[in-house]
Motif scaffolding. Structure first.
Motif, mmCIF file in Angstrom:
data_model
loop_
_atom_site.group_PDB
_atom_site.id
_atom_site.type_symbol
_atom_site.label_atom_id
_atom_site.label_comp_id
_atom_site.label_asym_id
_atom_site.label_seq_id
_atom_site.Cartn_x
_atom_site.Cartn_y
_atom_site.Cartn_z
ATOM 1 N N ALA A 105 0.836 -1.211 0.000
ATOM 2 C CA ALA A 105 0.000 0.000 0.000
ATOM 3 C C ALA A 105 0.869 1.260 0.000
ATOM 4 C CB ALA A 105 -0.907 -0.012 1.218
ATOM 5 N N GLN A 106 1.933 1.226 0.794
ATOM 6 C CA GLN A 106 2.842 2.387 0.864
ATOM 7 C C GLN A 106 3.545 2.599 -0.470
ATOM 8 O OE1 GLN A 106 5.140 1.068 4.222
ATOM 9 N NE2 GLN A 106 4.117 2.453 5.641
ATOM 10 N N ARG A 107 3.954 1.494 -1.089
ATOM 11 C CA ARG A 107 4.648 1.603 -2.377
ATOM 12 C C ARG A 107 3.716 2.146 -3.460
ATOM 13 N NH1 ARG A 107 8.234 -3.808 -2.804
ATOM 14 N NH2 ARG A 107 6.653 -4.566 -1.397
ATOM 15 N N GLU A 108 2.454 1.766 -3.365
ATOM 16 C CA GLU A 108 1.480 2.253 -4.351
ATOM 17 C C GLU A 108 1.293 3.764 -4.177
ATOM 18 O OE1 GLU A 108 -2.415 0.399 -4.162
ATOM 19 O OE2 GLU A 108 -3.183 1.969 -5.511
ATOM 20 N N ALA A 109 1.161 4.172 -2.925
ATOM 21 C CA ALA A 109 0.955 5.598 -2.650
ATOM 22 C C ALA A 109 2.168 6.437 -3.045
ATOM 23 C CB ALA A 109 0.646 5.787 -1.177
ATOM 24 N N LEU A 110 3.345 5.889 -2.824
ATOM 25 C CA LEU A 110 4.574 6.662 -3.058
ATOM 26 C C LEU A 110 5.287 6.251 -4.352
ATOM 27 C CD1 LEU A 110 5.818 6.372 0.640
ATOM 28 C CD2 LEU A 110 4.661 8.328 -0.346
ATOM 29 N N ALA A 111 4.563 5.623 -5.223
ATOM 30 C CA ALA A 111 5.133 5.101 -6.483
ATOM 31 C C ALA A 111 6.014 6.095 -7.246
ATOM 32 C CB ALA A 111 4.018 4.573 -7.371
ATOM 33 N N PRO A 112 5.617 7.363 -7.378
ATOM 34 C CA PRO A 112 6.481 8.284 -8.146
ATOM 35 C C PRO A 112 7.871 8.471 -7.536
ATOM 36 C CG PRO A 112 4.311 9.242 -7.790
ATOM 37 C CD PRO A 112 4.398 8.037 -6.917
ATOM 38 N N LEU A 113 8.037 8.060 -6.286
ATOM 39 C CA LEU A 113 9.338 8.270 -5.614
ATOM 40 C C LEU A 113 10.175 6.993 -5.541
ATOM 41 C CD1 LEU A 113 8.063 10.411 -2.622
ATOM 42 C CD2 LEU A 113 9.049 11.252 -4.724
ATOM 43 N N SER A 114 9.727 5.963 -6.243
ATOM 44 C CA SER A 114 10.403 4.657 -6.116
ATOM 45 C C SER A 114 11.908 4.740 -6.416
ATOM 46 C CB SER A 114 9.742 3.635 -7.024
ATOM 47 O OG SER A 114 9.829 4.079 -8.364
ATOM 48 N N LYS A 115 12.265 5.553 -7.418
ATOM 49 C CA LYS A 115 13.683 5.603 -7.816
ATOM 50 C C LYS A 115 14.559 6.332 -6.797
ATOM 51 C CE LYS A 115 12.843 5.150 -12.722
ATOM 52 N NZ LYS A 115 12.600 5.891 -13.951
ATOM 53 N N GLU A 116 14.023 7.443 -6.269
ATOM 54 C CA GLU A 116 14.888 8.226 -5.361
ATOM 55 C C GLU A 116 14.616 7.960 -3.882
ATOM 56 O OE1 GLU A 116 12.627 10.043 -7.552
ATOM 57 O OE2 GLU A 116 12.173 11.938 -6.551
ATOM 58 N N TRP A 117 13.708 7.024 -3.591
ATOM 59 C CA TRP A 117 13.315 6.785 -2.196
ATOM 60 C C TRP A 117 14.511 6.567 -1.275
ATOM 61 C CZ3 TRP A 117 9.286 7.470 0.872
ATOM 62 C CH2 TRP A 117 9.311 6.859 2.132
ATOM 63 N N ASN A 118 15.417 5.702 -1.682
ATOM 64 C CA ASN A 118 16.543 5.351 -0.803
ATOM 65 C C ASN A 118 17.528 6.505 -0.596
ATOM 66 O OD1 ASN A 118 15.413 2.847 -0.537
ATOM 67 N ND2 ASN A 118 16.725 1.901 -2.081
ATOM 68 N N THR A 119 17.397 7.551 -1.403
ATOM 69 C CA THR A 119 18.307 8.690 -1.244
ATOM 70 C C THR A 119 17.697 9.771 -0.337
ATOM 71 O OG1 THR A 119 17.431 9.848 -3.161
ATOM 72 C CG2 THR A 119 19.256 8.332 -3.564
ATOM 73 N N LEU A 120 16.410 9.620 -0.023
ATOM 74 C CA LEU A 120 15.739 10.635 0.810
ATOM 75 C C LEU A 120 16.192 10.543 2.257
ATOM 76 C CD1 LEU A 120 12.058 10.341 -0.527
ATOM 77 C CD2 LEU A 120 13.771 12.014 -1.184
ATOM 78 N N GLN A 121 16.085 11.671 2.962
ATOM 79 C CA GLN A 121 16.480 11.692 4.372
ATOM 80 C C GLN A 121 15.437 10.951 5.214
ATOM 81 O OE1 GLN A 121 17.073 15.777 5.444
ATOM 82 N NE2 GLN A 121 19.144 15.799 4.611
ATOM 83 N N THR A 122 15.895 10.384 6.337
ATOM 84 C CA THR A 122 15.030 9.586 7.197
ATOM 85 C C THR A 122 13.764 10.332 7.603
ATOM 86 O OG1 THR A 122 17.059 8.666 8.066
ATOM 87 C CG2 THR A 122 15.055 8.123 9.249
ATOM 88 N N GLN A 123 13.958 11.599 7.991
ATOM 89 C CA GLN A 123 12.805 12.375 8.459
ATOM 90 C C GLN A 123 11.791 12.569 7.322
ATOM 91 O OE1 GLN A 123 13.637 16.300 9.866
ATOM 92 N NE2 GLN A 123 11.909 16.318 11.257
#
Lengths: 114, 136
Positions: free
Chosen positions: B34-52
């Motif tokens: 469900a989270q991946r579906e909601a945040l799908a546009p960010l799949s590529k850069e997700w791991n580069t985002l800050q924890t907060q």
């Protein structure tokens, strides 16, 4: 002059000589006490590093009850302050409602960003 | 008693030191479906985002199932641009949104109407008047 002559070697010799004059039961008791003391020492040495660090910090505040009490109070205050600041930041950073309103609202995002 | 006191002291220091680490980063693969579906546009850069920021977006994703189709579409369209803003820009946007929410409803509707008209004009005559496009 006599004081100068009483070095480590002399003391050792004196003690060794005294030991030979001790009675057997006294010697046994002393031996037993030494073993107990050594056992305690080795137990303390097997404590984890952080526990020994804790001992060191604790002793750094001196042996007086008052200074240790102050140290404990200070630590408690720091923990309380950190926890409060942390939870306050978490609460403050909970901007989900506003974010979802911006991201799903009928006004374009640039209206708020520009 | 002496040892208990020392263990308590050490435990407190450890807790104090590790307090900021409690909220640890989540990788894209660790997110739920469900989270991946909601945040799908960010799949590529997700791991580069800050924890907060990740945590904020995860909180955002909780609302996703309650959104209607139009809102879901808007969220997906805006999410990438939103994630690329600086924290200051996002804070500024939040402040502006809150300030705008305090304006009387009638005025708000007028402003919305005006912006819709502006956007419609921009779409129909692209870059016809570049000076006007920069005006708020």
């Amino acid at each position: 002059m006599k004081k100068e002559g009483l070095n480590h070697e002399n003391i050792k010799q004196l003690l060794n000589h005294s030991v030979t004059q001790l009675e057997r039961p006294t010697l046994t008791r002393l031996h037993h006490a030494r073993e107990q003391a050594m056992a305690r020492y080795s137990t303390r040495n097997t404590e984890p590093v952080f526990v020994r660090a804790g001992h060191a910090i604790w002793h750094a505040f001196g042996t007086q009850h008052k200074s240790r009490l102050w140290a404990t109070t200070l630590l408690a205050a720091i923990i309380l302050f950190s926890a409060t600041a942390y939870w306050s930041q978490i609460t403050k950073s909970d901007t989900t409602d506003v974010d979802i309103a911006i991201l799903t609202g009928d006004l374009p995002m640039h209206f708020y960003v520009d | 008693m002496y040892l208990i006191r020392h263990y308590l002291l050490t435990f407190s220091v450890v807790i104090l030191l590790f307090l900021p680490v409690i909220a640890e980063a989540q990788t894209w693969d660790n997110l739920t479906q469900a989270q991946r579906e909601a945040l799908a546009p960010l799949s590529k850069e997700w791991n580069t985002l800050q924890t907060q920021q990740q945590q904020r977006l995860i909180n955002l994703a909780k609302h996703y199932p309650q959104l209607d189709a139009v809102q879901k579409q808007r969220l997906h369209n805006r999410l990438e641009k939103w994630s690329k803003l600086t924290p200051e820009q996002r804070n500024h946007a939040r402040e502006k949104f809150q300030a705008f929410s305090k304006i009387p409803l009638e005025t708000r509707e007028q402003v919305k109407q005006m912006i819709r008209q502006q956007d419609a004009q921009k779409l129909s005559i692209p870059a016809a008047n570049p000076v006007l496009t920069n005006t708020p």
